[in-house]
Write an enzyme that holds these catalytic residues in place. Structure first.
Site, mmCIF file in Angstrom:
data_model
loop_
_atom_site.group_PDB
_atom_site.id
_atom_site.type_symbol
_atom_site.label_atom_id
_atom_site.label_comp_id
_atom_site.label_asym_id
_atom_site.label_seq_id
_atom_site.Cartn_x
_atom_site.Cartn_y
_atom_site.Cartn_z
ATOM 1 N N TYR A 1 0.830 -1.195 0.000
ATOM 2 C CA TYR A 1 0.000 0.000 0.000
ATOM 3 C C TYR A 1 0.875 1.260 0.000
ATOM 4 O O TYR A 1 1.478 1.628 1.016
ATOM 5 C CB TYR A 1 -0.928 0.026 1.211
ATOM 6 C CG TYR A 1 -1.835 -1.175 1.347
ATOM 7 C CD1 TYR A 1 -2.217 -1.920 0.225
ATOM 8 C CD2 TYR A 1 -2.312 -1.577 2.585
ATOM 9 C CE1 TYR A 1 -3.044 -3.024 0.345
ATOM 10 C CE2 TYR A 1 -3.152 -2.668 2.714
ATOM 11 C CZ TYR A 1 -3.506 -3.395 1.592
ATOM 12 O OH TYR A 1 -4.328 -4.486 1.716
ATOM 13 N N HIS B 1 0.319 -12.208 1.394
ATOM 14 C CA HIS B 1 -0.438 -11.252 0.594
ATOM 15 C C HIS B 1 -0.483 -11.659 -0.876
ATOM 16 O O HIS B 1 0.544 -11.673 -1.552
ATOM 17 C CB HIS B 1 0.202 -9.864 0.721
ATOM 18 C CG HIS B 1 -0.700 -8.748 0.331
ATOM 19 N ND1 HIS B 1 -0.284 -7.433 0.288
ATOM 20 C CD2 HIS B 1 -2.017 -8.715 -0.030
ATOM 21 C CE1 HIS B 1 -1.289 -6.662 -0.076
ATOM 22 N NE2 HIS B 1 -2.348 -7.416 -0.278
#
Length: 341
Positions: free
Chosen positions: A67, A151
């Site tokens: 992010y 992830h």
């Protein structure tokens, strides 16, 4: 700002992730948006969003190196360092290692309005997992995270199970982290994690929402049977269920016309019952007992306060009945009661 200088936020219900002892509030804060997802967010605006989440009673915060090329972790860590560490739960992710890059430009191709100072390198090796977590702790400026998730191992399934997962299991056994799992935008591989490993929780983004319930086929039943927890991300399907207007995003891209029309019809039905679509979307996942928390991404204090307000709204049974009557929600899909979960 120190917590003793501010009023305590309203209590939110919380649940334990599997058998880990790690508790998460039913409403969690997803920190991708404050890292400039889709559009730039200033430092003060990001800090205000995290403070508003705390004031709303949110005590579960989720981030990732991906992010904003680490910006999410840096901003979230800076905001949370003023808070009592034992009072909140923090998750981050492994699988992408950030490597310095001096090519200039912005990270728009990956969806973030930030300078492209690094490249993301996929790495689901055991060493990559440990390095990623160490780097995350440095960016966060905190001594620990509570939950670590693999992830998006979609294209790295073999290595994720063969190397990355055992590394997480070792970190948990050593007490470095308290809970482990995986976070993905699909449900098939997450169901395999529940069946073939000893994860505590999985994070499923966009696959169990008011618009689509693919996770109900295998993932959620597997979690319930195993006594494991599911965290739901992307509850607004990239924003479509928050504001179904022309140009709205769905699954990180422009919403197809048929999906947009479906969301608009849902909004008409919920509003006819006096309930904003946002409220119904936030409450819907809690119809299934395996769901422990719903993450909401917010880029401003206003968005956080709105999410908290919608979460606490009562959603009468007539809303779900009306959606079923219009074939917008299948008859076998579980729905929540009126009370906050």
């Amino acid at each position: 700002m120190r917590t003793d200088e501010r009023g305590a936020g309203p209590a939110l219900p919380s649940r334990t992730l599997g058998r880990s002892g790690v508790r998460v509030t039913a409403l969690g804060f997803g920190a991708a948006a404050v890292a400039g997802m889709y559009e730039a967010v200033g430092e003060d605006e990001a800090a205000s969003a995290v403070e508003a989440a705390w004031d709303a009673g949110i005590r579960y915060f989720d981030t990732a190196p991906h992010y904003g090329l680490g910006l999410s972790e840096r901003r979230l860590g800076a905001a949370l360092r003023a808070m009592p560490r034992e009072e909140f739960t923090l998750s981050t992710k492994v699988g992408r290692v950030l490597v310095p890059y001096d090519g200039g430009g912005e990270d728009r191709a990956a969806g973030f309005a930030v300078p492209a100072t690094h490249r993301r390198m996929w790495d689901f090796s055991a060493d990559g997992v440990r390095r990623s977590l160490e780097d995350s702790l440095t960016r966060l400026g905190l001594d620990r995270v509570d939950l670590v998730l693999l992830h998006d191992p979609d294209d790295h399934e073999d290595q994720a199970f063969r190397e990355a997962y055992p590394a997480l299991e070792e970190l948990r056994s050593q007490g470095v982290v308290r809970a482990i799992g995986a976070g993905m935008n699909q449900s098939r591989m997450l169901a395999r994690f529940l069946a073939d490993t000893d994860v505590d929780a999985v994070l499923c983004a966009g696959r169990y929402t008011l618009l689509e319930q693919g996770a109900l086929d295998a993932l959620l039943p597997a979690a319930e049977a195993a006594g494991k927890s599911v965290i739901i991300g992307g509850v607004f399907n990239s924003g479509l269920l928050a504001d179904p207007e022309q140009g709205a995003r769905y699954d990180y891209a422009a919403a197809p016309e048929d999906v947009l029309r479906r969301a608009v019809r849902m909004r008409e039905i919920t509003e006819s019952q006096g309930v904003p679509l946002r409220a119904a979307a936030l409450r819907f996942p809690f119809g299934h007992p395996a769901v422990a928390s719903v993450l909401v991404g917010a880029r401003s204090a206003h968005q956080v306060r709105d999410a908290a307000e919608q979460f606490h709204r009562s959603v009468p049974d007539t809303v779900w009945q009306a959606l079923r009557a219009q074939d917008l929600l299948a008859g076998g899909v579980p729905v929540p009661g009126r009370r906050v979960p």
